[in-house]
Design an enzyme around this catalytic site. Structure first.
Site, PDB file in Angstrom:
ATOM      1  N   PHE A 141      -5.102   3.674  -0.114  1.00 43.67           N
ATOM      2  CA  PHE A 141      -4.355   2.821   0.810  1.00 43.67           C
ATOM      3  C   PHE A 141      -3.318   2.050   0.007  1.00 43.67           C
ATOM      4  O   PHE A 141      -3.664   1.246  -0.853  1.00 43.67           O
ATOM      5  CB  PHE A 141      -5.229   1.839   1.596  1.00 43.67           C
ATOM      6  CG  PHE A 141      -4.392   1.037   2.573  1.00 43.67           C
ATOM      7  CD1 PHE A 141      -4.085   1.545   3.825  1.00 43.67           C
ATOM      8  CD2 PHE A 141      -3.850  -0.197   2.200  1.00 43.67           C
ATOM      9  CE1 PHE A 141      -3.253   0.838   4.702  1.00 43.67           C
ATOM     10  CE2 PHE A 141      -3.019  -0.907   3.074  1.00 43.67           C
ATOM     11  CZ  PHE A 141      -2.732  -0.382   4.335  1.00 43.67           C
ATOM     12  N   ASP A 226      -2.178  -0.243  -8.376  1.00 43.55           N
ATOM     13  CA  ASP A 226      -2.018  -1.069  -7.181  1.00 43.55           C
ATOM     14  C   ASP A 226      -3.169  -2.067  -7.149  1.00 43.55           C
ATOM     15  O   ASP A 226      -4.289  -1.731  -6.783  1.00 43.55           O
ATOM     16  CB  ASP A 226      -2.016  -0.175  -5.927  1.00 43.55           C
ATOM     17  CG  ASP A 226      -1.859  -0.986  -4.644  1.00 43.55           C
ATOM     18  OD1 ASP A 226      -2.045  -2.217  -4.682  1.00 43.55           O
ATOM     19  OD2 ASP A 226      -1.574  -0.373  -3.590  1.00 43.55           O
ATOM     20  N   LYS A 255      -0.549  -9.956  -1.788  1.00 46.00           N
ATOM     21  CA  LYS A 255      -1.639 -10.690  -1.131  1.00 46.00           C
ATOM     22  C   LYS A 255      -1.887 -12.094  -1.720  1.00 46.00           C
ATOM     23  O   LYS A 255      -1.134 -12.998  -1.399  1.00 46.00           O
ATOM     24  CB  LYS A 255      -2.894  -9.823  -1.117  1.00 46.00           C
ATOM     25  CG  LYS A 255      -2.675  -8.607  -0.205  1.00 46.00           C
ATOM     26  CD  LYS A 255      -3.943  -8.004   0.350  1.00 46.00           C
ATOM     27  CE  LYS A 255      -3.601  -7.052   1.482  1.00 46.00           C
ATOM     28  NZ  LYS A 255      -3.916  -5.658   1.219  1.00 46.00           N
TER      29      LYS A 255
HETATM   30  C1  PLP Z   1      -2.902  -4.575   1.620  1.00 47.26           C
HETATM   31  C2  PLP Z   1      -2.591  -3.534   0.620  1.00 47.26           C
HETATM   32  C3  PLP Z   1      -1.294  -2.987   0.487  1.00 47.26           C
HETATM   33  C4  PLP Z   1      -0.163  -3.329   1.442  1.00 47.26           C
HETATM   34  O1  PLP Z   1       0.160  -4.658   1.479  1.00 47.26           O
HETATM   35  P1  PLP Z   1       0.997  -5.237   2.739  1.00 47.26           P
HETATM   36  O2  PLP Z   1       1.283  -6.654   2.342  1.00 47.26           O
HETATM   37  O3  PLP Z   1       0.121  -5.128   3.942  1.00 47.26           O
HETATM   38  O4  PLP Z   1       2.217  -4.415   2.853  1.00 47.26           O
HETATM   39  C5  PLP Z   1      -1.073  -2.069  -0.518  1.00 47.26           C
HETATM   40  N1  PLP Z   1      -2.058  -1.692  -1.347  1.00 47.26           N
HETATM   41  C6  PLP Z   1      -3.307  -2.185  -1.256  1.00 47.26           C
HETATM   42  C7  PLP Z   1      -4.347  -1.743  -2.218  1.00 47.26           C
HETATM   43  C8  PLP Z   1      -3.624  -3.109  -0.261  1.00 47.26           C
HETATM   44  O5  PLP Z   1      -4.869  -3.574  -0.138  1.00 47.26           O
END
Ligand code: PLP
Length: 400
Positions: A141, A226, A255
């Site tokens: 994700f 990520d 985040k």
């Molecule tokens: C939440 C998330 C994203 C995307 O972040 P947004 O602020 O919703 O665009 C990307 N990678 C990971 C691992 C995430 O948990």
């Protein structure tokens, strides 16, 4: 009709139906707690997908945003502002990188990593024009943009949104041999989550990240981690890669960098990688804006001052060991690191969402994922007594 139902009806009437939230309407929050419009209190065990690691409305971060609001709003990057540089210096020092490129949402940080990897591939590695390949993992994700969902293996995320952006290759997660085999002369990067959060808190085998680091180095392939969900103390270290010393070439964060108050994200890298971006080749109107920058500085202060990495480590190991004592035949697996935990239930136990509804009735907000899994990720400022209370409720609801 209750106030709650009125508001839900309003959302449903005027909003697109791209989410199916639990039927709770939150109107106030503080620390690890939230209150609904009827005045009922809940413990937040999702933390907005780890965006509120510092707790809701942390006074230090609230003060920072209020002070900044009285000084300067938005300049765009057409001009300098007097906060962005301090923010980027602070972030680079915190994470141990040379330079950072500020964006807003996580998906934009991921897009930045993809663009950096491709440009680096052409300009520095000598990959022929438009042939760059990026390797990703199944069940990943990384966000919701068209390019990103194009390499998702979750049908809900990608079906109906084709054609998929070319240039991505999907391999199994937690399989370093698959990575070695997939790498070719045109591979620019490997993009991976150190723990797959949305997939249901999938923790790879010990040594996976350091093996991945070695394979990427040996093959001159950029490692892009990520850490949008796993970063900023969530797993018991500042960043999850620090458990295995698997420092990436490009680190993607978001985040909790915004302390739950403002969207702030960034891509970090060494100068010799980031320099592929020249004026005009990438950007964002709001990226690096003074409000977000001030919030992020304060958000980093809180992580450091309150030693939230140590707290997540300590409370996380306690939480997981207590969950493992539940000893219910419904439980298939309990896994996680720090305060990023998940309980996976057997099919026969029924859908995880029904347990989340029960937990809600008992005062805990948690999110189901992939049918059978419940994720538990409270704000890292939660204290031991609050956690003990949560454990007793969770044990009762899962055990009954
Ligand atoms: C939440 C998330 C994203 C995307 O972040 P947004 O602020 O919703 O665009 C990307 N990678 C990971 C691992 C995430 O948990």
């Amino acid at each position: 009709m209750t106030k709650t139902q009125d508001i839900i009806d309003l959302d449903n009437e005027f909003g697109a139906h791209n989410y199916k939230p639990l039927p709770v309407v939150i109107s106030r929050a503080e620390g690890p707690w939230v209150w609904d419009v009827e005045g009922t209190r809940y413990l937040d065990c999702l933390s907005a997908y780890s965006a509120v690691n510092q707790g809701h409305r942390h006074p230090h971060i609230v003060r920072a945003i209020k002070e900044q609001l009285d000084k300067l709003d938005l300049t765009s990057r057409a001009f300098h502002n007097d906060v962005m540089g301090q923010f980027l210096k602070r972030l680079c020092e915190y994470a141990g990188f040379e330079v950072a490129l500020p964006m807003n949402t996580g998906a934009e940080a991921v897009e930045t990593g993809i663009k950096l990897a491709r440009k680096w591939g052409y300009e520095k590695k000598g990959i022929p024009k438009d042939q760059a390949e990026i390797i990703v993992c199944s069940e990943n994700f990384h966000g919701r943009t068209t390019t990103i969902v194009g390499f998702s293996t979750d049908p809900d995320a990608h079906e109906g949104y084709g054609p998929r952006t070319p240039g991505f290759r999907i391999i199994p997660y937690d399989d370093v041999h698959a990575l070695e085999e997939a790498i070719g002369p045109n591979t620019a990067a490997f993009l991976v989550e150190p723990i797959q959060g949305e997939a249901g808190v999938k923790v790879p085998s010990e040594g996976y990240l350091s093996d991945v680091r070695r394979v990427c180095t040996e093959n001159n392939v950029l490692l892009i981690l990520d850490e949008i969900q796993t970063g900023f103390c969530r797993t018991g270290k500042k960043f999850c890669f620090m458990h295995e010393n698997a420092r990436p070439d490009v680190l993607l964060v978001g985040k909790a960098l915004g302390g739950g108050l403002y969207p702030v994200s960034a891509a970090l890298a060494a100068r010799d990688k980031m320099e592929v971006f020249k004026p005009g080749t990438h950007g964002s109107t709001f990226g690096g804006n003074p409000i977000g920058a001030a919030v992020a500085i304060a958000a980093l202060d809180v992580l450091e001052n309150e030693k939230l990495d140590e707290r997540a480590e300590e409370l996380g190991s306690y939480f997981i060991s207590e969950l493992r004592k539940i000893g219910s035949s419904k439980v298939k697996e309990i896994r996680g690191k720090g305060l990023l935990l998940a309980v996976e239930l057997h099919k026969e136990a029924g859908p995880a969402r029904s347990y989340c509804s029960r937990l809600k009735e008992e005062g805990i907000l948690a999110k189901d994922t992939h049918g059978q899994t419940i994720r538990f990720a409270p704000p890292l400022v939660i204290d031991k007594d609050e956690l003990d209370w949560a454990i007793s409720v969770i044990s009762r609801v899962i055990g009954e």
